[in-house]
Design an enzyme around this catalytic site. Structure first.
Site, PDB file in Angstrom:
ATOM      1  N   HIS A   9       0.863  -1.184   0.000  1.00 32.06           N
ATOM      2  CA  HIS A   9       0.000   0.000   0.000  1.00 32.06           C
ATOM      3  C   HIS A   9       0.900   1.236   0.000  1.00 32.06           C
ATOM      4  O   HIS A   9       2.019   1.185   0.537  1.00 32.06           O
ATOM      5  CB  HIS A   9      -0.841  -0.044   1.278  1.00 32.06           C
ATOM      6  CG  HIS A   9      -1.918   0.985   1.374  1.00 32.06           C
ATOM      7  ND1 HIS A   9      -1.657   2.283   1.751  1.00 32.06           N
ATOM      8  CD2 HIS A   9      -3.245   0.908   1.173  1.00 32.06           C
ATOM      9  CE1 HIS A   9      -2.797   2.953   1.775  1.00 32.06           C
ATOM     10  NE2 HIS A   9      -3.781   2.147   1.429  1.00 32.06           N
ATOM     11  N   ASP A  49       3.086  -4.557   7.988  1.00 28.05           N
ATOM     12  CA  ASP A  49       1.886  -3.754   7.807  1.00 28.05           C
ATOM     13  C   ASP A  49       0.701  -4.695   7.991  1.00 28.05           C
ATOM     14  O   ASP A  49       0.402  -5.522   7.121  1.00 28.05           O
ATOM     15  CB  ASP A  49       1.899  -3.138   6.402  1.00 28.05           C
ATOM     16  CG  ASP A  49       0.590  -2.438   6.065  1.00 28.05           C
ATOM     17  OD1 ASP A  49      -0.378  -2.573   6.831  1.00 28.05           O
ATOM     18  OD2 ASP A  49       0.538  -1.758   5.026  1.00 28.05           O
ATOM     19  N   GLN A  96      -4.517  -5.106   6.860  1.00 26.17           N
ATOM     20  CA  GLN A  96      -5.514  -6.062   6.358  1.00 26.17           C
ATOM     21  C   GLN A  96      -5.415  -7.414   7.048  1.00 26.17           C
ATOM     22  O   GLN A  96      -6.216  -8.311   6.768  1.00 26.17           O
ATOM     23  CB  GLN A  96      -5.341  -6.258   4.837  1.00 26.17           C
ATOM     24  CG  GLN A  96      -5.557  -5.016   4.013  1.00 26.17           C
ATOM     25  CD  GLN A  96      -6.995  -4.504   4.056  1.00 26.17           C
ATOM     26  OE1 GLN A  96      -7.928  -5.234   4.394  1.00 26.17           O
ATOM     27  NE2 GLN A  96      -7.179  -3.241   3.734  1.00 26.17           N
ATOM     28  N   LYS A 133     -10.527  -0.600  10.332  1.00 25.45           N
ATOM     29  CA  LYS A 133     -10.675  -1.821   9.526  1.00 25.45           C
ATOM     30  C   LYS A 133     -11.003  -3.030  10.402  1.00 25.45           C
ATOM     31  O   LYS A 133     -11.372  -4.079   9.899  1.00 25.45           O
ATOM     32  CB  LYS A 133      -9.400  -2.081   8.721  1.00 25.45           C
ATOM     33  CG  LYS A 133      -9.143  -0.993   7.662  1.00 25.45           C
ATOM     34  CD  LYS A 133      -7.907  -1.277   6.860  1.00 25.45           C
ATOM     35  CE  LYS A 133      -7.356  -0.063   6.164  1.00 25.45           C
ATOM     36  NZ  LYS A 133      -8.043   0.230   4.899  1.00 25.45           N
ATOM     37  N   CYS A 157      -4.790   2.563  -3.631  1.00 24.62           N
ATOM     38  CA  CYS A 157      -3.523   3.035  -3.055  1.00 24.62           C
ATOM     39  C   CYS A 157      -2.402   2.034  -3.287  1.00 24.62           C
ATOM     40  O   CYS A 157      -1.515   1.874  -2.427  1.00 24.62           O
ATOM     41  CB  CYS A 157      -3.647   3.329  -1.554  1.00 24.62           C
ATOM     42  SG  CYS A 157      -4.799   4.631  -1.179  1.00 24.62           S
TER      43      CYS A 157
END
Ligand code: PMP
Length: 411
Positions: free
Chosen positions: A127, A204, A207, A230, A369
């Site tokens: 991202h 990261d 998600q 999220k 993104c």
């Protein structure tokens, strides 16, 4: 993994008031949870109760409300600690979200440890939040930003990763789960290989946290970042996990109240210990409390059950989409989360997204993104359907019919 119980989606949906509405005269189908998940009553009520009964600034007051607010705020930190299985609450830093957490690491650990000629390794499926902060630091410091490739199915190209690792990066910053391809990277293997090569690892988890059980100690990552919004929680709040020794060694970033030990105009300022030295100013107190409630809601609903449900929805969606002429699925790695990206020959993703919206279906269109993924694949963008605990197989069938209608209209 034990087989989790199937989710009772009707009972879950009843907890999400926003889902009970019509859009353009059709029942809302919300397939955009990878961008931001909807909020259960448990979260809405936790924030509302706090604002109605307990709000005051934290860490500063002797009065009852301030102590109550501080207790709730620090309890939420412990909920994040438990959710990630960090070993102590001091390893959890409140941030505004994933982007903010990555910038914090770049501006503190990065500035302290990366000098001209040093290397940072990312992947082509990152991202923008895990690209741009490193590019900015690379420009400022004269760093090399190396890129591991992905394979045509969207899996990480391990040979490419290993080759880049052989160049000796000081930091490996990788996504656990791709928001565009749905790929679930083998984080444990990445971390092990990176550590063997002497690199510090940032994951990261934007998600991953909503869709997987995350155990930072088992993974062994040095930093892990995620966003509240999220994981069924509020916007404007997220957390950075950092190993205690690393956080202790890092300089502060933003200066101000809350992050100091002593401030003297004559002698200068000394800083608080981690995590407070990274938390200048009044924090997003209701957001932290809402995030704590969201993580508790996920645990109570069953993280493994949520993940299995979303993967089944994604699998069924891909099965249906594969039958559509001109369909190209983007991201078909063997290990995938509940994200389905696609393009249809000769049709712009935006046009499909608009026609789906007219039928009450919220999908995301564009680059998500992740422009380097689009450039590598030579496409302008994708249509992305992404799933959460509240989505149903009936919605997938309705989406399939609506998509076929939209394609017919646009062909
Ligand atoms: N990384 C990934 C993989 C993401 O999906 C996102 C959000 N789309 C981000 C980082 C940035 O998250 P936020 O906007 O909440 O900071």
């Amino acid at each position: 993994m034990d087989h989790p119980q199937p989710l009772d989606t009707a009972a879950i949906r009843a907890q999400f008031p926003v889902l009970d509405q019509q859009v353009h005269g059709k029942p809302l189908i919300y397939f955009d949870s990878a961008a931001s998940a909807q909020k259960p009553l448990a979260v809405i009520d936790a924030q509302s109760d706090y604002l109605k009964h307990s709000h005051a600034n934290v860490h500063r007051g002797v009065h009852a409300l301030s102590q109550r607010a501080t207790d709730a705020f620090e309890q939420a930190r412990r909920q994040v600690q438990s959710f990630l299985n960090a070993s102590e609450p001091e390893e959890i830093v409140w941030t505004q979200g994933t982007t903010d957490g990555i910038n914090l690491v770049a501006q503190t650990w990065g500035r302290q440890n990366l000098q001209a000629g040093d290397r940072v390794l990312i992947s082509r499926m990152e991202h923008h939040a895990n690209i741009v902060p490193w590019q900015m630091l690379a420009t400022e410091r004269g760093l090399h930003l190396d890129v591991a490739e992905f394979l045509p199915d969207g899996s990480l190209d391990w040979d490419s990763f290993q080759n880049e690792l052989n160049r000796g990066p000081k930091l490996v910053a990788m996504t656990y789960v791709s928001n565009t391809l749905g790929t679930v990277n083998d984080a444990a293997r990445i971390i092990q290989a990176a550590h063997a090569a002497g690199a510090v690892v940032l994951l990261d988890g934007a998600q991953a946290a909503p869709h997987k059980r995350v155990d930072v100690q088992a993974l062994g990552c040095d930093f892990f970042v995620f966003s509240g919004h999220k994981t069924y929680g509020p916007t404007g709040i997220g957390a950075l996990y950092g190993k205690r020794a690393l956080l202790d060694s890092m300089p502060p970033w933003r200066g101000g109240g809350e992050m100091i030990a002593e401030v003297s105009l004559e002698q200068g300022t000394t800083f608080a210990a981690a995590p407070f030295k990274f938390e200048a100013g009044t924090p997003h107190i209701s957001g932290a409390i809402g995030l704590g409630a969201a993580l508790e809601w996920m645990e109570a609903t069953g993280i493994e059950a949520i993940a299995a449900h979303e993967e089944a929805l994604a699998e069924r969606t891909m099965e249906l989409l594969r039958e559509i002429p001109g369909m190209r699925l983007i991201g078909t790695a063997p290990s995938k989360a509940g994200v389905v990206s696609f393009v249809v020959d000769g049709i712009h993703p935006y046009d499909l997204g608009s026609l789906l919206d007219a039928q009450g279906i919220a999908v995301r269109t564009g680059q998500h993104c992740t422009q380097p993924i689009m450039d590598a694949l030579g496409i302008p963008g994708t249509v992305r359907a992404s799933f959460a605990a509240y989505n149903t197989f009936e919605e997938v069938e309705t989406f399939h019919r609506a998509l076929k209608r939209a394609i017919t209209m646009l062909s």
